[in-house]
Design a protein around this motif. Sequence first.
Motif, PDB file in Angstrom:
ATOM      1  N   ASP A 121      33.175   1.047 -37.295  1.00 34.13           N
ATOM      2  CA  ASP A 121      32.498   2.027 -36.445  1.00 34.13           C
ATOM      3  C   ASP A 121      31.244   1.390 -35.850  1.00 34.13           C
ATOM      4  O   ASP A 121      30.482   0.717 -36.558  1.00 34.13           O
ATOM      5  N   LEU A 122      31.040   1.603 -34.556  1.00 34.85           N
ATOM      6  CA  LEU A 122      29.853   1.079 -33.879  1.00 34.85           C
ATOM      7  C   LEU A 122      29.074   2.227 -33.256  1.00 34.85           C
ATOM      8  O   LEU A 122      29.654   3.123 -32.638  1.00 34.85           O
ATOM      9  N   LYS A 123      27.774   2.186 -33.401  1.00 33.24           N
ATOM     10  CA  LYS A 123      26.924   3.203 -32.803  1.00 33.24           C
ATOM     11  C   LYS A 123      26.429   2.718 -31.450  1.00 33.24           C
ATOM     12  O   LYS A 123      26.309   1.517 -31.202  1.00 33.24           O
ATOM     13  N   GLU A 124      26.146   3.660 -30.574  1.00 32.35           N
ATOM     14  CA  GLU A 124      25.613   3.329 -29.262  1.00 32.35           C
ATOM     15  C   GLU A 124      24.386   2.431 -29.396  1.00 32.35           C
ATOM     16  O   GLU A 124      23.506   2.676 -30.234  1.00 32.35           O
ATOM     17  N   ASN A 125      24.338   1.374 -28.575  1.00 31.26           N
ATOM     18  CA  ASN A 125      23.258   0.377 -28.552  1.00 31.26           C
ATOM     19  C   ASN A 125      23.272  -0.584 -29.737  1.00 31.26           C
ATOM     20  O   ASN A 125      22.382  -1.431 -29.851  1.00 31.26           O
ATOM     21  N   GLU A 126      24.289  -0.492 -30.595  1.00 29.23           N
ATOM     22  CA  GLU A 126      24.371  -1.426 -31.720  1.00 29.23           C
ATOM     23  C   GLU A 126      24.907  -2.778 -31.231  1.00 29.23           C
ATOM     24  O   GLU A 126      25.877  -2.841 -30.476  1.00 29.23           O
ATOM     25  N   ALA A 307      26.808  -1.987 -27.864  1.00 30.24           N
ATOM     26  CA  ALA A 307      27.782  -0.922 -27.609  1.00 30.24           C
ATOM     27  C   ALA A 307      27.218   0.076 -26.596  1.00 30.24           C
ATOM     28  O   ALA A 307      26.111   0.576 -26.761  1.00 30.24           O
ATOM     29  N   ARG A 309      28.440   2.978 -26.018  1.00 32.23           N
ATOM     30  CA  ARG A 309      28.570   4.314 -26.592  1.00 32.23           C
ATOM     31  C   ARG A 309      29.077   4.139 -28.023  1.00 32.23           C
ATOM     32  O   ARG A 309      29.283   3.019 -28.480  1.00 32.23           O
ATOM     33  N   ASN A 310      29.265   5.239 -28.743  1.00 39.82           N
ATOM     34  CA  ASN A 310      29.830   5.144 -30.087  1.00 39.82           C
ATOM     35  C   ASN A 310      31.304   4.741 -30.000  1.00 39.82           C
ATOM     36  O   ASN A 310      32.060   5.274 -29.183  1.00 39.82           O
ATOM     37  N   THR A 312      34.742   4.069 -32.568  1.00 40.71           N
ATOM     38  CA  THR A 312      35.316   4.206 -33.908  1.00 40.71           C
ATOM     39  C   THR A 312      36.185   2.989 -34.208  1.00 40.71           C
ATOM     40  O   THR A 312      36.770   2.392 -33.300  1.00 40.71           O
TER      41      THR A 312
END
Length: 505
Positions: A121-126, A307, A309-310, A312
Amino acid sequence: MGRKNKNKKVQQSNGASGSTEGGKQLSKQVKKEVMDLIKTLLEKCSTPATGGSKDFDDYLNIRDTVEKIRDLQKDICLVPEKRGDKISAFIEWLKSKNVDTSCVDVGEFDGYGYGLQACKDLKENESFLAIPREVMMTAQSARNTCLGPIISEDKILQVMPSVVLALHLLCEKRTTDSYWKPYLDILPQTYNTPLYFTPDDVKYLKGSPAQGDCISQYRNIVRQYAYFYKLFQNDNSVQNLPLKEFFSFDDYRWAVSTVMTRQNQIPTEDGSKMTFALIPLWDMCNHCNGLITTDYNLDKDCSECFALRNFTKGDQIFIFYGARSNAELLVNNGFVYTENEHDRMAVKLGIGKSDPLFNMKSEVLQRCGLQVARNFYLHTGDLPVDSDLLIFLRIFHMDEDTLKSRFSEANAVQIKEELGDLDKVVSVELETNMWTYLETRSTLLLKSYETSVEEDDELLQKKKLSDCERLCVQLRYCEKNILKSTASYASQRKQKLQQSQNQTT
């Protein structure tokens, strides 16, 4: 970065990458035939484009000569790799260069082909990917190879880094122990750029400004190829160049298409200017709407991607390529994005010298930083008209009294504030004429296509089309919707003016 290639083995056959046996070269007779055709191409491509149907006829003429060259060269072209079989070796190569691939993997996706897949899972701006300069192919790394002396001497290569990258790519592809071999092995085998279009594909774009762009691109790349083929055959300084005996048109259009669809700008090592680069793994990200989320970290000397956006685990990871129209995406990237929030259509407008007020109008336009004749744009969405087009249309329809009394002494800021504001009305008569003109022009442009929006929709829904045909139909479908929207918008603005005038009187 970019180890010197001067002593590397050269792949001299059209067998699997790495083979140096069974090299097949063109005979002297075939080389002479090719050179004669190359000279013909240089003559044909030196004729200036005039626009209209003649350009298409010239394109067919040029293409006929290119097809003869392709037939003569069919035995010396590179054989495409099976990308899927090479991906694991590519990932291992990246890891050996200390690239962290823990967040992503390469996956196949319906409608997209290969892309990047989230491994967690990646979060926005990660931050999910960092690619060091060491593994990139750049205009500078090309200078560190056997191309270095040619780049230093050739004026075209000195000012066209994209061409340098294309030749760099081909030289490395012909070198059996290339530093970048794992990367080269996973590049696409073919593309949907206009260089791969058939004449029937190009015909699908009749009425679209993109047809001329596609023809122009083909013509320019053919001229480039002919120029470098002649150079490689006649210049003694390129005797050791891997391309000398194996520089086919098919290989060059592949290399050019690879660069066009994948290149990105990065700073030079000292950060003083920008250069072009191919960025392995990152360049497998596909496009969607959003914001630019890739940056270059000079301190770490790497390209970093965050990223947008988020995402999955298992999702395809998209990035935003930039605010480009679908015509630009088709011509330069080989795809059309039908949900493009930044789509726009080029419309060439100008003030003719026969206009009695030509000098006055051109002077006011120049103060606004606008040319007397140029491409303006109609945009997708609720507001098809931007401030530049609005300023031009208002000046175009001005009478002498208005030009003298209100704008002869006004500066650029004043003119832009007044004429670029959609909510301001110069005069009811001028605005009515302007919106009538835009409605009529949009309607006429719609009629220049051979099919309607409804017919295109039916084509896309029912008819089996080739990939390139589908892209051309998608593009003209999007353009027609922009034109329909513009005509409707102009009609509504005109009606509001008339209603306002009736209420006043």
